[in-house]
Design a protein around this motif. Structure first.
Motif, PDB file in Angstrom:
ATOM      1  N   UNK A 134      42.127  38.805  40.836  1.00  0.00           N
ATOM      2  CA  UNK A 134      41.910  38.646  41.609  1.00  0.00           C
ATOM      3  C   UNK A 134      41.217  40.215  42.113  1.00  0.00           C
ATOM      4  N   UNK A 135      41.711  40.997  41.232  1.00  0.00           N
ATOM      5  CA  UNK A 135      41.375  42.536  41.204  1.00  0.00           C
ATOM      6  C   UNK A 135      39.727  42.774  41.456  1.00  0.00           C
ATOM      7  N   UNK A 136      39.131  43.304  42.064  1.00  0.00           N
ATOM      8  CA  UNK A 136      37.307  43.240  42.136  1.00  0.00           C
ATOM      9  C   UNK A 136      37.256  44.500  41.113  1.00  0.00           C
ATOM     10  N   UNK A 137      38.411  45.452  41.371  1.00  0.00           N
ATOM     11  CA  UNK A 137      37.991  46.661  40.363  1.00  0.00           C
ATOM     12  C   UNK A 137      38.264  46.483  39.058  1.00  0.00           C
ATOM     13  N   UNK A 138      37.918  45.548  38.214  1.00  0.00           N
ATOM     14  CA  UNK A 138      37.802  44.576  36.702  1.00  0.00           C
ATOM     15  C   UNK A 138      36.601  43.421  36.815  1.00  0.00           C
ATOM     16  N   UNK A 139      36.069  43.596  38.045  1.00  0.00           N
ATOM     17  CA  UNK A 139      34.230  43.187  38.001  1.00  0.00           C
ATOM     18  C   UNK A 139      33.400  44.335  38.292  1.00  0.00           C
ATOM     19  N   UNK A 140      31.881  44.001  37.291  1.00  0.00           N
ATOM     20  CA  UNK A 140      31.278  44.437  38.219  1.00  0.00           C
ATOM     21  C   UNK A 140      29.899  43.047  38.204  1.00  0.00           C
ATOM     22  N   UNK A 141      28.867  43.188  39.414  1.00  0.00           N
ATOM     23  CA  UNK A 141      28.550  42.406  39.393  1.00  0.00           C
ATOM     24  C   UNK A 141      27.211  42.638  39.464  1.00  0.00           C
ATOM     25  N   UNK A 142      26.172  41.909  38.364  1.00  0.00           N
ATOM     26  CA  UNK A 142      24.323  42.166  38.270  1.00  0.00           C
ATOM     27  C   UNK A 142      24.128  41.501  38.401  1.00  0.00           C
ATOM     28  N   UNK A 143      22.593  41.600  39.648  1.00  0.00           N
ATOM     29  CA  UNK A 143      21.859  40.771  40.152  1.00  0.00           C
ATOM     30  C   UNK A 143      20.364  41.261  40.856  1.00  0.00           C
ATOM     31  N   UNK A 144      20.111  40.157  41.288  1.00  0.00           N
ATOM     32  CA  UNK A 144      18.773  40.940  42.215  1.00  0.00           C
ATOM     33  C   UNK A 144      19.080  41.164  43.930  1.00  0.00           C
ATOM     34  N   UNK A 145      18.340  42.375  44.170  1.00  0.00           N
ATOM     35  CA  UNK A 145      18.977  43.069  45.401  1.00  0.00           C
ATOM     36  C   UNK A 145      18.696  41.188  46.937  1.00  0.00           C
ATOM     37  N   UNK A 146      20.027  41.739  47.403  1.00  0.00           N
ATOM     38  CA  UNK A 146      19.077  40.426  48.347  1.00  0.00           C
ATOM     39  C   UNK A 146      19.764  39.183  48.123  1.00  0.00           C
ATOM     40  N   UNK A 147      20.290  39.021  47.196  1.00  0.00           N
ATOM     41  CA  UNK A 147      20.891  37.768  46.449  1.00  0.00           C
ATOM     42  C   UNK A 147      22.485  37.646  46.983  1.00  0.00           C
ATOM     43  N   UNK A 148      21.945  35.879  47.598  1.00  0.00           N
ATOM     44  CA  UNK A 148      23.951  35.661  47.882  1.00  0.00           C
ATOM     45  C   UNK A 148      25.112  36.389  46.597  1.00  0.00           C
ATOM     46  N   UNK A 149      24.681  37.005  45.435  1.00  0.00           N
ATOM     47  CA  UNK A 149      26.186  37.454  44.835  1.00  0.00           C
ATOM     48  C   UNK A 149      26.315  39.016  45.415  1.00  0.00           C
ATOM     49  N   UNK A 150      25.208  39.676  45.290  1.00  0.00           N
ATOM     50  CA  UNK A 150      24.942  40.721  45.854  1.00  0.00           C
ATOM     51  C   UNK A 150      26.124  40.760  47.687  1.00  0.00           C
ATOM     52  N   UNK A 151      25.895  39.902  48.354  1.00  0.00           N
ATOM     53  CA  UNK A 151      26.488  39.976  49.336  1.00  0.00           C
ATOM     54  C   UNK A 151      27.763  39.696  49.098  1.00  0.00           C
ATOM     55  N   UNK A 152      28.242  39.119  48.441  1.00  0.00           N
ATOM     56  CA  UNK A 152      29.856  38.295  47.392  1.00  0.00           C
ATOM     57  C   UNK A 152      30.182  39.805  47.653  1.00  0.00           C
ATOM     58  N   UNK A 153      29.470  40.641  46.219  1.00  0.00           N
ATOM     59  CA  UNK A 153      30.561  41.223  45.756  1.00  0.00           C
ATOM     60  C   UNK A 153      30.328  42.868  47.369  1.00  0.00           C
ATOM     61  N   UNK A 154      29.113  42.565  47.922  1.00  0.00           N
ATOM     62  CA  UNK A 154      30.402  43.448  49.198  1.00  0.00           C
ATOM     63  C   UNK A 154      31.370  43.716  49.565  1.00  0.00           C
TER      64      UNK A 154
END
Length: 405
Positions: A134-154
């Motif tokens: 659950x440590x976010x430093x072990x994850x990088x998210x690749x997605x489109x700007x404005x996607x739900x995934x971008x919002x989650x990652x931020x």
């Protein structure tokens, strides 16, 4: 890369029309610009990943994983890479846990890739892995700007990288989707793009690639009703996952309603590996229904001199002709023999692609060659090469079923 065609197209006018359409398409379709991109930001990002990370794991499906996997599996046998790379592509629980058994959760960096930011398969796997790390430093998210995934990652303060504009998943291997995991493992992404750039220049500047690709594309389009099945027959195990990438690229791009009619069209892709499929599927090509074209891909120089020993086996003296023969020469002799046998059939369209050696540049060339070929054929058979309504229909039904649970 050399391509020899054993067939010829009829319509030169169709070649010019298709070329003009592809030139125009560059203004709106993003993958054409990828060979020219500045990879400085990608390399800078990759240098930020701690040296304690020993494994890179991609969580993604289809275009989010197949391209990178094709390049990685092509290069891995011949180059000592700095990190291992695994791909979580399936919701098969056995596969998930088998892959996790290879990953030290404190030494693995996960790349979660989803263009839309809401891919069901990707996030079912991510949720499971997140429950273990659950440590976010072990994850990088690749997605489109404005996607739900971008919002989650931020929200969780994790790293976010973006896809370039107008690059569809199956055309994204030369973008951040493929370049980031490959660079993190020590694959030379500059050389990969150099190979793609060479094909691009020699097509759009009307070099030898121009004639080669257009004649092949026009032939496929002119004869797609009769020869509706296209087989790649690759004589190297290193190309096994390239064949899988090609199957997605070809099938998802070309199996469509025509834009200006109600007809269903498409060319069915099949990926084969020699010599094993020489002892199975070849029979269907040789004597089955004449509905298949075949492209043989061979490697000219394996840079491997492993040789069959000079040993005589009792009762098998007839096989002494193999003695002292390099395996690299044997596999290409097998390929050439099958080509010669098929040429004797007269009515099986085939061509050969010869790759000089196993390098990043050469696989980059092959990838961009097939992307261009796909775009040309799509234009000539009058389909939208870049959408996938058939795939989306299944996703919509799945999401509805999940809501009903």
């Amino acid at each position: 890369m050399k391509n020899k065609l054993y067939f010829s197209a009829i319509s030169k006018r169709a070649e010019e029309k298709a070329f003009d359409a592809i030139v125009e398409e560059q203004k709106s379709i993003g993958y054409y610009a990828l060979p020219d991109q500045d990879i400085g930001p990608i390399l800078e990002y990759c240098s930020s990943i701690p040296e304690t990370i020993e494994t890179i794991a991609v969580i993604g499906i289809g275009g989010s994983s197949l391209g990178a996997k094709a390049v990685y599996e092509f290069i891995k046998p011949v180059k000592e890479l700095s990190r291992k790379l695994y791909f979580f592509e399936s919701t098969d629980p056995i596969n998930i846990n088998e892959l996790l058994s290879k990953c030290d959760m404190n030494k693995t960096h996960f790349l979660v890739i989803s263009k839309s930011g809401s891919t069901v398969e990707t996030f079912s796997i991510y949720k499971y892995i997140y429950s273990l790390q659950q440590d976010p430093s072990f994850y990088t998210f690749i997605t489109d700007p404005g996607s739900p995934l971008e919002k989650y990652a931020l929200e969780i303060e994790a790293s976010v990288l973006y896809l370039p504009d107008n690059v569809g998943g199956r055309f994204s291997v030369l973008s951040t989707v493929g370049l980031v995991p490959l660079a993190l493992c020590g694959i030379d992404i500059k050389d990969l793009l150099t190979g793609a750039q060479m094909i691009k220049e020699r097509f759009f500047d009307r070099g030898y690639v121009y004639d080669m690709l257009l004649e092949k594309a026009v032939y496929y389009a002119e004869n797609h009703a009769q020869y509706s099945i296209n087989c790649i027959f690759a004589y190297s195990e290193t190309l096994k996952y390239f064949c899988q990438w090609y199957v997605q690229l070809w099938g998802e791009s070309l199996g469509k309603h025509q834009r200006n009619s109600a007809f269903h069209v498409g060319l069915t892709p099949i990926g084969l590996i020699g010599p094993e499929d020489q002892h199975s599927f070849l029979q269907l090509i040789m004597e089955g229904t004449r509905d298949k074209s075949v492209t043989f891909i061979k490697i000219e120089d394996f840079h491997d001199d492993t040789t069959i020993p000079d040993i005589t086996l009792p009762h098998l003296e007839m096989l002494d002709t193999l003695n002292n023969l390099p395996f690299s020469k044997l596999i290409n002799m097998q390929c050439d023999s099958v080509i010669e046998a098929l040429l004797d059939q007269n009515n099986i369209p085939l061509d050969t692609i010869t790759i000089q050696s196993v390098t990043e540049s050469n696989i980059g060339s092959l990838i961009f060659y097939y992307e261009l070929l796909t775009s040309l054929v799509g234009e000539l058979i009058d389909v939208n090469t870049y959408d996938q309504p058939g795939v989306e229909a299944g996703k919509i039904i799945l999401k509805s079923k999940l809501q009903e649970l």
